[in-house]
Design a protein around this motif. Sequence first.
Motif, PDB file in Angstrom:
ATOM      1  N   PHE A  65       0.839  -1.203   0.000  1.00  0.00           N
ATOM      2  CA  PHE A  65       0.000   0.000   0.000  1.00  0.00           C
ATOM      3  C   PHE A  65       0.877   1.258   0.000  1.00  0.00           C
ATOM      4  O   PHE A  65       0.676   2.175  -0.802  1.00  0.00           O
ATOM      5  CB  PHE A  65      -0.918  -0.030   1.232  1.00  0.00           C
ATOM      6  N   LEU A  66       1.868   1.295   0.883  1.00  0.00           N
ATOM      7  CA  LEU A  66       2.731   2.479   1.002  1.00  0.00           C
ATOM      8  C   LEU A  66       3.518   2.732  -0.278  1.00  0.00           C
ATOM      9  O   LEU A  66       3.588   3.870  -0.762  1.00  0.00           O
ATOM     10  CB  LEU A  66       3.693   2.327   2.188  1.00  0.00           C
ATOM     11  N   HIS A  67       4.110   1.681  -0.821  1.00  0.00           N
ATOM     12  CA  HIS A  67       4.890   1.840  -2.059  1.00  0.00           C
ATOM     13  C   HIS A  67       4.008   2.423  -3.164  1.00  0.00           C
ATOM     14  O   HIS A  67       4.392   3.379  -3.856  1.00  0.00           O
ATOM     15  CB  HIS A  67       5.454   0.480  -2.480  1.00  0.00           C
ATOM     16  N   SER A  68       2.789   1.875  -3.302  1.00  0.00           N
ATOM     17  CA  SER A  68       1.885   2.297  -4.380  1.00  0.00           C
ATOM     18  C   SER A  68       1.386   3.722  -4.186  1.00  0.00           C
ATOM     19  O   SER A  68       1.450   4.558  -5.095  1.00  0.00           O
ATOM     20  CB  SER A  68       0.680   1.345  -4.438  1.00  0.00           C
ATOM     21  N   VAL A  69       0.872   3.991  -2.985  1.00  0.00           N
ATOM     22  CA  VAL A  69       0.249   5.288  -2.724  1.00  0.00           C
ATOM     23  C   VAL A  69       1.281   6.418  -2.738  1.00  0.00           C
ATOM     24  O   VAL A  69       1.036   7.491  -3.300  1.00  0.00           O
ATOM     25  CB  VAL A  69      -0.510   5.245  -1.374  1.00  0.00           C
ATOM     26  N   ILE A  70       2.431   6.179  -2.134  1.00  0.00           N
ATOM     27  CA  ILE A  70       3.463   7.224  -2.096  1.00  0.00           C
ATOM     28  C   ILE A  70       3.989   7.514  -3.499  1.00  0.00           C
ATOM     29  O   ILE A  70       4.217   8.675  -3.864  1.00  0.00           O
ATOM     30  CB  ILE A  70       4.590   6.844  -1.099  1.00  0.00           C
ATOM     31  N   LEU A  71       4.121   6.479  -4.318  1.00  0.00           N
ATOM     32  CA  LEU A  71       4.530   6.699  -5.713  1.00  0.00           C
ATOM     33  C   LEU A  71       3.498   7.563  -6.439  1.00  0.00           C
ATOM     34  O   LEU A  71       3.854   8.505  -7.156  1.00  0.00           O
ATOM     35  CB  LEU A  71       4.714   5.351  -6.431  1.00  0.00           C
ATOM     36  N   LEU A 101     -10.182   8.169  -0.006  1.00  0.00           N
ATOM     37  CA  LEU A 101      -9.681   8.020   1.361  1.00  0.00           C
ATOM     38  C   LEU A 101      -8.432   8.880   1.547  1.00  0.00           C
ATOM     39  O   LEU A 101      -7.651   9.040   0.599  1.00  0.00           O
ATOM     40  CB  LEU A 101      -9.297   6.560   1.629  1.00  0.00           C
ATOM     41  N   SER A 102      -8.222   9.381   2.754  1.00  0.00           N
ATOM     42  CA  SER A 102      -6.969  10.090   3.043  1.00  0.00           C
ATOM     43  C   SER A 102      -5.844   9.059   3.200  1.00  0.00           C
ATOM     44  O   SER A 102      -6.099   7.875   3.438  1.00  0.00           O
ATOM     45  CB  SER A 102      -7.101  10.904   4.332  1.00  0.00           C
ATOM     46  N   PHE A 103      -4.609   9.516   3.081  1.00  0.00           N
ATOM     47  CA  PHE A 103      -3.448   8.642   3.257  1.00  0.00           C
ATOM     48  C   PHE A 103      -3.492   7.955   4.627  1.00  0.00           C
ATOM     49  O   PHE A 103      -3.333   6.749   4.752  1.00  0.00           O
ATOM     50  CB  PHE A 103      -2.159   9.465   3.118  1.00  0.00           C
ATOM     51  N   GLU A 104      -3.744   8.756   5.667  1.00  0.00           N
ATOM     52  CA  GLU A 104      -3.744   8.239   7.042  1.00  0.00           C
ATOM     53  C   GLU A 104      -4.853   7.203   7.242  1.00  0.00           C
ATOM     54  O   GLU A 104      -4.611   6.121   7.790  1.00  0.00           O
ATOM     55  CB  GLU A 104      -3.939   9.385   8.054  1.00  0.00           C
ATOM     56  N   ASP A 105      -6.074   7.527   6.797  1.00  0.00           N
ATOM     57  CA  ASP A 105      -7.198   6.608   6.984  1.00  0.00           C
ATOM     58  C   ASP A 105      -7.017   5.329   6.169  1.00  0.00           C
ATOM     59  O   ASP A 105      -7.333   4.234   6.630  1.00  0.00           O
ATOM     60  CB  ASP A 105      -8.518   7.287   6.603  1.00  0.00           C
ATOM     61  N   GLY A 106      -6.496   5.496   4.958  1.00  0.00           N
ATOM     62  CA  GLY A 106      -6.251   4.320   4.114  1.00  0.00           C
ATOM     63  C   GLY A 106      -5.261   3.374   4.762  1.00  0.00           C
ATOM     64  O   GLY A 106      -5.470   2.150   4.807  1.00  0.00           O
ATOM     65  N   LEU A 107      -4.175   3.932   5.303  1.00  0.00           N
ATOM     66  CA  LEU A 107      -3.149   3.108   5.951  1.00  0.00           C
ATOM     67  C   LEU A 107      -3.713   2.391   7.181  1.00  0.00           C
ATOM     68  O   LEU A 107      -3.466   1.208   7.397  1.00  0.00           O
ATOM     69  CB  LEU A 107      -1.942   3.966   6.335  1.00  0.00           C
ATOM     70  N   LYS A 108      -4.486   3.122   7.978  1.00  0.00           N
ATOM     71  CA  LYS A 108      -5.080   2.503   9.180  1.00  0.00           C
ATOM     72  C   LYS A 108      -6.010   1.350   8.800  1.00  0.00           C
ATOM     73  O   LYS A 108      -6.006   0.299   9.433  1.00  0.00           O
ATOM     74  CB  LYS A 108      -5.848   3.562   9.992  1.00  0.00           C
ATOM     75  N   LEU A 109      -6.821   1.554   7.767  1.00  0.00           N
ATOM     76  CA  LEU A 109      -7.745   0.499   7.322  1.00  0.00           C
ATOM     77  C   LEU A 109      -6.981  -0.714   6.804  1.00  0.00           C
ATOM     78  O   LEU A 109      -7.326  -1.861   7.105  1.00  0.00           O
ATOM     79  CB  LEU A 109      -8.685   1.018   6.228  1.00  0.00           C
TER      80      LEU A 109
END
Length: 294
Positions: A65-71, A101-109
């Motif tokens: 998730f982090l790799h994809s979203v941050i890219l 979704l926000s970055f923070e909420d997406g990561l938490k989910l």
Amino acid sequence: MKAYVFPGQGAQFIGMGKDLYETSPIAKDLFEKANEILGFNITEIMFNGTNEELKETKVTQPAIFLHSVILAKVLGTSFKPDMVAGHSLGEFSALVANGVLSFEDGLKLVYQRALAMQEACDAEPSTMAAILGLEDTKVEEICANIDEVVVAANYNCPGQLVISGSKKGIEIACEKAKEAGAKRALPLPVGGAFHSPLMEPAREKLEMAIQETPFANGICPVYQNVTARAVSDINEIKNNLIAQLTAPVKWTQTMQQMIADGCEEVIEVGPGKVLQGLFKKVDRKFPTSSAGIE
């Protein structure tokens, strides 16, 4: 029309995202924020860990998730999708990139989803297998006639269907698939029966988390795994996300629908090139590429 697609579990590799961290201040900030939100140093595992550490569901899912979203965030104004989609876990990446979704909420989910899935896996020994070279309908028929939990879980591309269920059910289904003429029936190195009824305890936990999370209107439709069609309505997006844990990933149907709806180019955002390969199985000449930073 341009589609951006986001990979799911299995695309991870050691070193993923390190180039982003080292070259982009935006990426570095988001990776550091992720370490704080998760309460452990996920970047250390992603950049320098072992394959065993990275393979744990509770690490793999947030890492991809982090790799994809941050890219996607680093792409900035050049990220202009007409449609988005993600394979299983990748649907959460697609929804953050798309502004739902926000970055923070997406990561938490994603982290809650990973922990809930891990718990469901630990509660009941189960697994998955890839069936190659059989018609989808034949695989479905084999699963339906086994007196164990075993279902079609990932429609990846024509001729490649992943099944999911109890260890005994998968064993029987693999034998029957070979007897029916499957080229291969390969048990997969996964921790449990994702996208099957055995994920029901995880689905219930995720439902509570999703209902408490704010969702916004996206910049373009998301093609969801459960329906394989474009969705923009927030309530429908939520319901499909919840259903996704126990329902099959209709990726073959999603690719076909995107193309039918006018998609002319696919860009994969995140680790690996798995989804590009699957699009090529639908249409060998279809234009695909990996998102990258200049």
